[in-house]
Design an enzyme around this catalytic site. Structure first.
Site, PDB file in Angstrom:
ATOM      1  N   ASP A 121       0.854  -1.192   0.000  1.00 26.90           N
ATOM      2  CA  ASP A 121       0.000   0.000   0.000  1.00 26.90           C
ATOM      3  C   ASP A 121       0.888   1.240   0.000  1.00 26.90           C
ATOM      4  OD1 ASP A 121      -2.035  -1.787   0.389  1.00 26.90           O
ATOM      5  OD2 ASP A 121      -2.388  -1.280   2.505  1.00 26.90           O
ATOM      6  N   CYS A 127     -26.643   2.766  24.832  1.00 22.36           N
ATOM      7  CA  CYS A 127     -26.475   4.121  24.301  1.00 22.36           C
ATOM      8  C   CYS A 127     -27.708   4.532  23.494  1.00 22.36           C
ATOM      9  CB  CYS A 127     -25.174   4.225  23.502  1.00 22.36           C
ATOM     10  SG  CYS A 127     -24.569   5.920  23.457  1.00 22.36           S
ATOM     11  N   HIS A 161     -21.218   2.365  27.165  1.00 27.81           N
ATOM     12  CA  HIS A 161     -20.923   1.202  26.306  1.00 27.81           C
ATOM     13  C   HIS A 161     -20.248   0.083  27.109  1.00 27.81           C
ATOM     14  CE1 HIS A 161     -21.990   2.858  22.369  1.00 27.81           C
ATOM     15  NE2 HIS A 161     -21.669   4.023  22.906  1.00 27.81           N
ATOM     16  N   GLU A 174     -19.964  -2.878  26.391  1.00 30.66           N
ATOM     17  CA  GLU A 174     -19.314  -3.874  25.514  1.00 30.66           C
ATOM     18  C   GLU A 174     -17.804  -3.653  25.405  1.00 30.66           C
ATOM     19  OE1 GLU A 174     -21.230  -1.403  24.526  1.00 30.66           O
ATOM     20  OE2 GLU A 174     -20.814  -0.729  22.480  1.00 30.66           O
TER      21      GLU A 174
HETATM   22  N1  GLN Z   1     -26.519   9.205  18.580  1.00 27.66           N
HETATM   23  C1  GLN Z   1     -26.614   9.164  19.979  1.00 27.66           C
HETATM   24  C2  GLN Z   1     -25.829  10.272  20.661  1.00 27.66           C
HETATM   25  O1  GLN Z   1     -24.967  10.855  20.076  1.00 27.66           O
HETATM   26  C3  GLN Z   1     -26.163   7.812  20.516  1.00 27.66           C
HETATM   27  C4  GLN Z   1     -24.711   7.542  20.298  1.00 27.66           C
HETATM   28  C5  GLN Z   1     -24.340   6.096  20.511  1.00 27.66           C
HETATM   29  O2  GLN Z   1     -25.199   5.226  20.518  1.00 27.66           O
HETATM   30  N2  GLN Z   1     -23.062   5.812  20.633  1.00 27.66           N
HETATM   31  O3  GLN Z   1     -26.061  10.559  21.807  1.00 27.66           O
END
Ligand code: GLN
Length: 539
Positions: free
Chosen positions: A147, A381, A507, A509
């Site tokens: 690349d 989220c 999050h 995860e």
């Molecule tokens: N779009 C939504 C926000 O900005 C949720 C973002 C997300 O799920 N990471 O708050």
């Protein structure tokens, strides 16, 4: 002094370089070494935060708020290497630093060039990780040898042995040996060419890891060794794994990769202990139960868009000796179909994070179905924000409830932007990002799952639960199970009159590991198992 391992890739992309690098990290840690992991990405974006999941897959968020490549997720799931902003650099970020220095006049009138100025900046980024408390730094180079944009990175890693000594560096090159059915033969030529290209740049790989679908055979290995100028024992086969990505380190250990790396770098040899990892594989191989979880999202057809969510669901399954089957559902499709058809037989529903209006109404419809039918629900989220909108519309009767992300003039903006976000116009790195404390309300499902009062979780969003609606939601049966330390920001909502309805603004995860599943994912899968068992017994 820390040793450096450089992992490059050849022939094709998507060879699993990230997984292989993470596996090397794990094996070295399991031999008692202190490892640091790093990924260098040759694209020009300053970080992947502004890229569409279709382009790049998931954006992985670190504790310090860095928005990084999803390979860092593999690093965290496999190793204990602490990760930070220093663990992921792009060309864009390197150039940004060089250009800022030039504007400040730091090059004292010199002509600023790729070599040495850009390459020096790359070398600094690598050597910066070699602190006294580290034995091995593993640096993975994104992209494929050949690349154009990868050249400054290859040049930089070529120079490092000259600076710190060849015996302190190891070059590992990962390639593909395709099997041609018509010729009934494994083809080594692409690997030869790829190594040829590396050697032209001045890098002689020390170890070749060869991805194959079928066992390679002695002859092919000998040919690769001879034509690529590596020792025979340094051609390591990495056959495709049927069962799980968590087999990769064990396969590499069987082929003695860890021992080879340690010998070549002259590192102390500790005993390799993979007992818990092997026990984990046994559990994956022999699940006692099975549950089906629907993931309703917007980027469902992209394999890597919800990578950490899928991994976290599997981890929770491992803990319950349960195979988690994932039913991926495109949210938009639910908008025009009967939810009973797609969701009637599931044991749990998860709505992951996301941005933009497309698919939102489908997600809300799915959440309504889960809420009314007592199906365990886990919202993450955007999955919390849509759960709040659903509750406002269908329980509070506010038909026009919405997030201002989707309808700026909504009559009932139950989700809205944080005050400090309103004046921000730049898109890159400006969300609410990184690990923040969350105070849990005693007696909630979240508090029970975590077994703690305060937890740290990672954020990546601009919008929040609108506090003006808090008391009305509570009156109608919603519980606020988690709050920011000031009490202003709602981080977790629950429905106590539902078997398991938990939605979080952060999050989780990004904090699940195969041997340490995240408590909320574990609780969610536990509830899904319970539901499955109840429906099997006809309750
Ligand atoms: N779009 C939504 C926000 O900005 C949720 C973002 C997300 O799920 N990471 O708050």
């Amino acid at each position: 002094m820390a040793k450096h391992i450089f992992v490059t890739g050849g022939v094709v992309s998507s060879l699993g370089k990230g997984l292989t690098s993470a596996s090397i990290g794990l094996l070295l840690e399991r031999r008692g070494l202190r490892v640091r992991m790093q990924k260098l990405d040759p694209y020009i974006n300053v970080d992947p935060g502004t890229m569409s999941p279709y382009q790049h897959g998931e954006v992985y968020v670190l504790d310090d708020g860095a928005e990084t490549d999803l390979d860092l997720g593999h690093y965290e799931r496999f190793t204990n290497s602490p990760l930070s902003r220093k663990s992921n650099y792009t060309s864009g970020r390197i150039y940004q630093t060089v250009i800022q220095k030039e504007r400040r006049g730091e090059y004292l009138g010199g002509t600023v060039q790729v070599v040495p100025h850009v390459t020096d900046e790359i070398k600094n980024a690598i050597l910066d990780l070699a602190t006294p408390d580290v034995d091995v730094v593993i640096t993975e180079l994104g992209g494929t040898v050949g690349d154009i944009e990868g050249l400054p990175f290859l040049e930089a890693i070529r120079q490092i042995p000259l600076e710190i000594g060849k015996h302190n560096c190891l070059f590992i090159h990962l390639t593909l040996v395709p099997y041609l059915k018509a010729a009934k033969e494994a083809k080594t030529k692409p690997t030869q060419h790829s190594v040829g290209q590396l050697r032209q740049i001045g890098i002689q790989p020390d170890i070749l890891i060869v991805r194959t679908e079928r066992p390679l055979g002695k002859e092919a290995c000998e040919k690769i060794a001879l034509f690529c100028n590596v020792e025979r024992k340094a051609v390591i086969e990495e056959q495709d794994k049927e069962l799980s990505i968590y087999e990769v380190p064990v396969g590499l250990a069987e082929n003695k990769l860890d021992r080879l790396v340690i010998d070549k770098l002259g590192l102390p040899i500790g005993e390799l202990n993979l007992d818990d990892w092997k026990q984990l594989l046994d559990r994956i191989r022999n699940p006692l139960k099975e549950v089906t979880i629907a993931v309703v999202g917007k980027y469902i057809e992209h394999r890597d868009a919800y990578k950490s969510i899928y991994e976290s669901l599997s981890h929770a399954g491992f803990a319950h000796s349960t195979r988690v089957l994932i039913k991926r559902i495109e949210a938009e499709q639910l908008e025009t179909s009967d939810p009973d058809f797609a969701l009637g037989s599931i044991d749990g529903l998860l709505v992951p994070g996301g941005f933009g209006y497309r698919g939102i109404e489908g997600k809300i419809k799915a959440i309504e179905f889960a809420r009314k039918n007592g199906i365990p629900y886990f919202g993450i989220c955007l999955g919390m924000q849509t759960a709040v909108i659903e509750f406002a519309r269908n329980v509070l009767g506010l038909q026009d409830a919405n997030s201002t992300e989707f309808e700026s003039e909504s009559g009932n903006p139950v989700i809205c932007m944080l005050e400090e976000q309103r004046t921000i116009s730049d898109k890159g790195g400006t969300m609410r990002l990184g690990a923040q404390p969350c105070h849990l309300k005693p007696g909630t499902k979240a508090a029970a799952a975590y077994g703690a009062e305060v937890v740290m979780e990672r954020h990546r969003h601009r919008y929040e639960f609108n506090p003006e609606y808090r008391s009305r939601m509570i009156e109608k049966g919603m519980s606020i199970a988690g709050l920011s330390p000031s009490g202003n920001l709602v981080e977790i909502i629950e429905l106590p009159n539902h078997p398991w309805f938990v939605a979080v603004q952060f999050h989780p995860e990004f904090r699940s590991k195969p041997l340490e599943p995240h408590p909320l994912f574990r609780g969610f899968i536990g509830a899904a198992i319970e539901r499955r068992q109840k429906s099997a017994s006809g309750d």
